[in-house]
Design a protein around this motif. Structure first.
Motif, mmCIF file in Angstrom:
data_model
loop_
_atom_site.group_PDB
_atom_site.id
_atom_site.type_symbol
_atom_site.label_atom_id
_atom_site.label_comp_id
_atom_site.label_asym_id
_atom_site.label_seq_id
_atom_site.Cartn_x
_atom_site.Cartn_y
_atom_site.Cartn_z
ATOM 1 N N ALA B 111 0.430 -1.133 -0.451
ATOM 2 C CA ALA B 111 -0.316 0.012 -0.118
ATOM 3 C C ALA B 111 0.887 1.167 0.189
ATOM 4 O O ALA B 111 0.929 2.481 -0.901
ATOM 5 C CB ALA B 111 -1.144 0.116 1.153
ATOM 6 N N ALA B 112 2.003 1.388 0.810
ATOM 7 C CA ALA B 112 2.805 2.246 0.421
ATOM 8 C C ALA B 112 3.793 2.497 -0.778
ATOM 9 O O ALA B 112 3.188 4.318 -0.995
ATOM 10 C CB ALA B 112 4.179 1.606 2.002
ATOM 11 N N VAL B 113 3.888 1.894 -0.836
ATOM 12 C CA VAL B 113 4.684 2.452 -2.790
ATOM 13 C C VAL B 113 3.522 2.352 -3.806
ATOM 14 O O VAL B 113 4.019 3.557 -4.342
ATOM 15 C CB VAL B 113 5.379 0.789 -3.454
ATOM 16 C CG1 VAL B 113 5.550 0.870 -5.034
ATOM 17 C CG2 VAL B 113 6.122 0.783 -1.790
ATOM 18 N N ALA B 114 2.218 1.790 -3.197
ATOM 19 C CA ALA B 114 1.211 2.522 -4.563
ATOM 20 C C ALA B 114 0.440 3.529 -3.808
ATOM 21 O O ALA B 114 0.306 4.885 -5.068
ATOM 22 C CB ALA B 114 -0.013 1.055 -3.827
ATOM 23 N N ARG B 115 0.820 4.146 -2.397
ATOM 24 C CA ARG B 115 0.533 5.447 -2.618
ATOM 25 C C ARG B 115 1.149 6.657 -3.760
ATOM 26 O O ARG B 115 1.329 7.537 -4.193
ATOM 27 C CB ARG B 115 0.251 5.640 -0.758
ATOM 28 C CG ARG B 115 -0.256 6.344 -0.677
ATOM 29 C CD ARG B 115 -0.403 6.889 0.840
ATOM 30 N NE ARG B 115 -0.574 5.396 1.216
ATOM 31 C CZ ARG B 115 0.203 5.058 2.343
ATOM 32 N NH1 ARG B 115 0.872 5.879 2.826
ATOM 33 N NH2 ARG B 115 -0.336 3.733 3.015
ATOM 34 N N LEU B 116 2.656 6.029 -3.603
ATOM 35 C CA LEU B 116 3.912 7.046 -4.222
ATOM 36 C C LEU B 116 3.680 7.444 -6.114
ATOM 37 O O LEU B 116 3.903 7.652 -6.972
ATOM 38 C CB LEU B 116 5.262 6.444 -3.871
ATOM 39 C CG LEU B 116 5.873 6.428 -2.281
ATOM 40 C CD1 LEU B 116 6.653 6.011 -1.725
ATOM 41 C CD2 LEU B 116 6.050 8.009 -1.831
ATOM 42 N N LEU B 117 3.242 5.703 -5.914
ATOM 43 C CA LEU B 117 3.191 5.736 -7.508
ATOM 44 C C LEU B 117 1.694 6.011 -7.726
ATOM 45 O O LEU B 117 1.542 6.585 -9.289
ATOM 46 C CB LEU B 117 3.037 4.211 -7.693
ATOM 47 C CG LEU B 117 4.346 3.212 -7.431
ATOM 48 C CD1 LEU B 117 4.187 2.028 -7.945
ATOM 49 C CD2 LEU B 117 5.660 3.894 -8.418
#
Lengths: 244, 244
Positions: B111-117
DNA sequence: AAGTGGTCTAGACCACCCC
DNA sequence: GGGTGGTCTAGACCACTTG
């Protein structure tokens, strides 16, 4: 024979505990909330307190928990993004996020720093102590080493005022700077400034300021590793970094 | 009464032990040399093994020691300086210091990466796994997350070859990148790649690559904190950094 | 098989914070 | 004074590496 279950490699208890606690933290606790004490938690999970503590230590290392002696263990807020790139001594820094001079001295730096400064081992330099505060919290303690040659306007010897050294340093035209980041543990003095126990993990940022082809100054800043995420931005990151 | 020495605040035993051992390391042991085993050391200093281990853990955290199960505890060499600034996926990197693709997948990022992406949570992206080797040693494991929109030449779905994703990514004109560094602990998979035990401290470098005002890719690289010193150079640092 | 570090236990006492 | 986390002990067993 018996129940044919080789069980492969049994996961350590503290490791399993860590994941269980981590999930519970996400779903059942709010930031700042205080957990049950270690003895109760250990009993609840059926392990020795030392084993439970091993799991808590890991979670604290990852910035998920905060433990205070005499108080309790609480859920930590997400790590603060702390900008490192423009926080040099000659950039005053953003208004609300400031380095504060604590004091200064005229002493011989550690051997490793002397090597970077290209000064004789044992030779004295100006040492300025500063702390950095972000959103009210002290996040870093710094030692700034400035050889006499970098501040010719000042008499060699103890500076009357730490700001004088900083002020003179600003006048120096910088060629550039290089930086390194590594893991360390807080010494007794740093621990006190950072409000942590000695030995707490810290991120040590060593910055070498270069002017006229030589090392003009060296800054060794120790950041709380539990609460800080160091950011090195080239484009504008703000909202994303803070949302963490 | 007796010897009137209030002794103020007694320093913890493991802390004192740490400094004693640290001094001994400097003066009496060579890099790579194996120390006496923990049971002998504990007996020699008159402490329980757990206390001795607490001191050893600190020294390992500071990169002074290296411990290997079944083998022993040895004196670690100085940390390697590892350049981070120019090690991006679209800079091939120095010849002898290379990222090596391990594999690729087409999965939903955390989830944390999806937010950045800025992708929908649960949406799949290309994930390229790589390891970084410096002077023969694996020093980092990376997960590179590339959304489909950043590599339009590739069909959405599993890439046949991890190098295809990297190749397409190089064609993308970058606006810039921002990076963050924080302390973490190795997961089971990363630990295996880095030849460390799960939970070992690592430096997590998260890089966000920006193209056309959007996040083009995110790289999460975990560096061994015990052996690595991350360097962010703007001027030329070589000799000094390597001399450590 | 022997030796190493890694995990775990059950208990004790201490330093600190707050009431 | 009572509760918290921090330190320390003395022992046990396990997983791993090496001869």
């Amino acid at each position: 024979m018996g129940t044919t279950q080789p069980e492969a490699v049994p996961e350590p208890k503290y490791w399993h505990l860590k994941t269980v606690l981590s999930d519970a933290l996400d779903s059942e606790f709010a930031v700042g909330e205080i957990l049950p004490n270690e003895r109760d938690l250990a009993a609840r999970f059926g392990v020795a307190r030392a084993t439970l503590r091993q799991a808590l230590e890991q979670l604290e290392l990852e910035g998920r928990l905060q433990r205070r002696r005499g108080v309790g263990t609480s859920v930590a807020p997400p790590r603060m993004g702390v900008a490192v790139t423009d926080a040099g001594p000659n950039r005053p820094g953003a208004a609300g996020d400031a380095w504060q001079p604590i004091g200064s001295a005229w002493e011989a730096p550690p051997a490793a720093v002397a090597r970077l400064l290209e000064t004789e081992p044992g030779a004295c330099v100006h040492i300025v102590r500063r702390t950095r505060r972000t959103r009210g919290q002290i996040v870093a303690a710094e030692l700034l080493y400035v050889p006499a040659r970098s501040v010719p306007a000042l008499a060699a010897g103890p500076a009357e005022d730490s700001t004088a050294v900083l002020h003179e340093l600003q006048a120096l035209p910088l060629d550039g700077q290089d930086r390194s980041v590594e893991l360390g543990s807080a010494g007794a003095d740093e621990a006190r400034q950072l409000d942590r126990l000695p030995g707490s993990p810290v991120l040590v940022v060593t910055t070498r300021y270069v002017a006229a082809g030589r090392t003009a100054a060296v800054a060794v800043a120790t950041y709380r590793a539990d609460t800080c995420k160091l950011t090195f931005g080239e484009s504008t990151p703000p909202a994303v970094a803070l949302a963490g």
